[in-house]
Design a protein around this motif. Sequence first.
Motif, PDB file in Angstrom:
ATOM      1  N   SER A  90      33.552  27.663  39.337  1.00 54.03           N
ATOM      2  CA  SER A  90      34.697  28.356  39.920  1.00 54.03           C
ATOM      3  C   SER A  90      35.738  27.371  40.432  1.00 54.03           C
ATOM      4  CB  SER A  90      34.220  29.260  41.059  1.00 54.03           C
ATOM      5  OG  SER A  90      35.305  29.845  41.716  1.00 54.03           O
ATOM      6  N   LYS A  91      35.276  26.366  41.140  1.00 52.34           N
ATOM      7  CA  LYS A  91      36.183  25.381  41.725  1.00 52.34           C
ATOM      8  C   LYS A  91      36.897  24.559  40.651  1.00 52.34           C
ATOM      9  CE  LYS A  91      36.274  22.889  45.770  1.00 52.34           C
ATOM     10  NZ  LYS A  91      35.870  23.445  46.940  1.00 52.34           N
ATOM     11  N   ILE A  95      37.183  30.144  37.453  1.00 51.41           N
ATOM     12  CA  ILE A  95      36.450  31.335  37.003  1.00 51.41           C
ATOM     13  C   ILE A  95      35.616  31.856  38.164  1.00 51.41           C
ATOM     14  CG2 ILE A  95      34.663  32.203  35.449  1.00 51.41           C
ATOM     15  CD1 ILE A  95      35.427  29.955  33.542  1.00 51.41           C
ATOM     16  N   GLN A  96      35.756  33.132  38.458  1.00 48.56           N
ATOM     17  CA  GLN A  96      34.946  33.740  39.504  1.00 48.56           C
ATOM     18  C   GLN A  96      33.696  34.357  38.869  1.00 48.56           C
ATOM     19  OE1 GLN A  96      35.608  33.459  42.803  1.00 48.56           O
ATOM     20  NE2 GLN A  96      37.259  32.145  42.086  1.00 48.56           N
ATOM     21  N   ARG A  98      30.517  36.251  39.641  1.00 46.58           N
ATOM     22  CA  ARG A  98      29.985  37.059  40.745  1.00 46.58           C
ATOM     23  C   ARG A  98      28.494  37.345  40.531  1.00 46.58           C
ATOM     24  NH1 ARG A  98      33.164  39.645  44.076  1.00 46.58           N
ATOM     25  NH2 ARG A  98      31.787  41.431  44.090  1.00 46.58           N
ATOM     26  N   LYS A 122      38.439  30.126  31.345  1.00 41.98           N
ATOM     27  CA  LYS A 122      38.963  29.194  32.350  1.00 41.98           C
ATOM     28  C   LYS A 122      40.470  29.357  32.530  1.00 41.98           C
ATOM     29  CE  LYS A 122      39.233  25.220  29.249  1.00 41.98           C
ATOM     30  NZ  LYS A 122      38.823  23.845  29.067  1.00 41.98           N
TER      31      LYS A 122
END
Length: 124
Positions: A90-91, A95-96, A98, A122
């Motif tokens: 994500s960082k 991209i999240q 979950r 991305k």
Amino acid sequence: MAALFSEKLDSAAYIISADQEHIRDFPIMSNPTSNTATSDDAFTQEVAKLIVHALNLDVDPTTISPDDSLYGSGLGLDSIDILEVALVVSKNYGIQLRADHEDNEKIFSSLRSLSDYIAANKTQ
């Protein structure tokens, strides 16, 4: 297995989220502006290096087979490891990932599937 994976990831998310500001910054190892539908070998190796670096694994990233399992057998990551990989992805790539995503088991099934997912989604 999907329910077990999701349950473990949910409980790990609670533990890590309270301490998220302590997650290290990891360098992006390639040009993040290209957005391809599937990953190539170089990008897959980049993701392997990111995983090894993020988790401080005593493994040469080039020895990780793109089709070996990440979770459980294969590389042997557990739910906490998978969560940390998700945070680093994500960082670095915007991209999240979950814990309740219906495709988590597929996304994290192998280095290749994770790399393909990152390449297709991305933003950084």
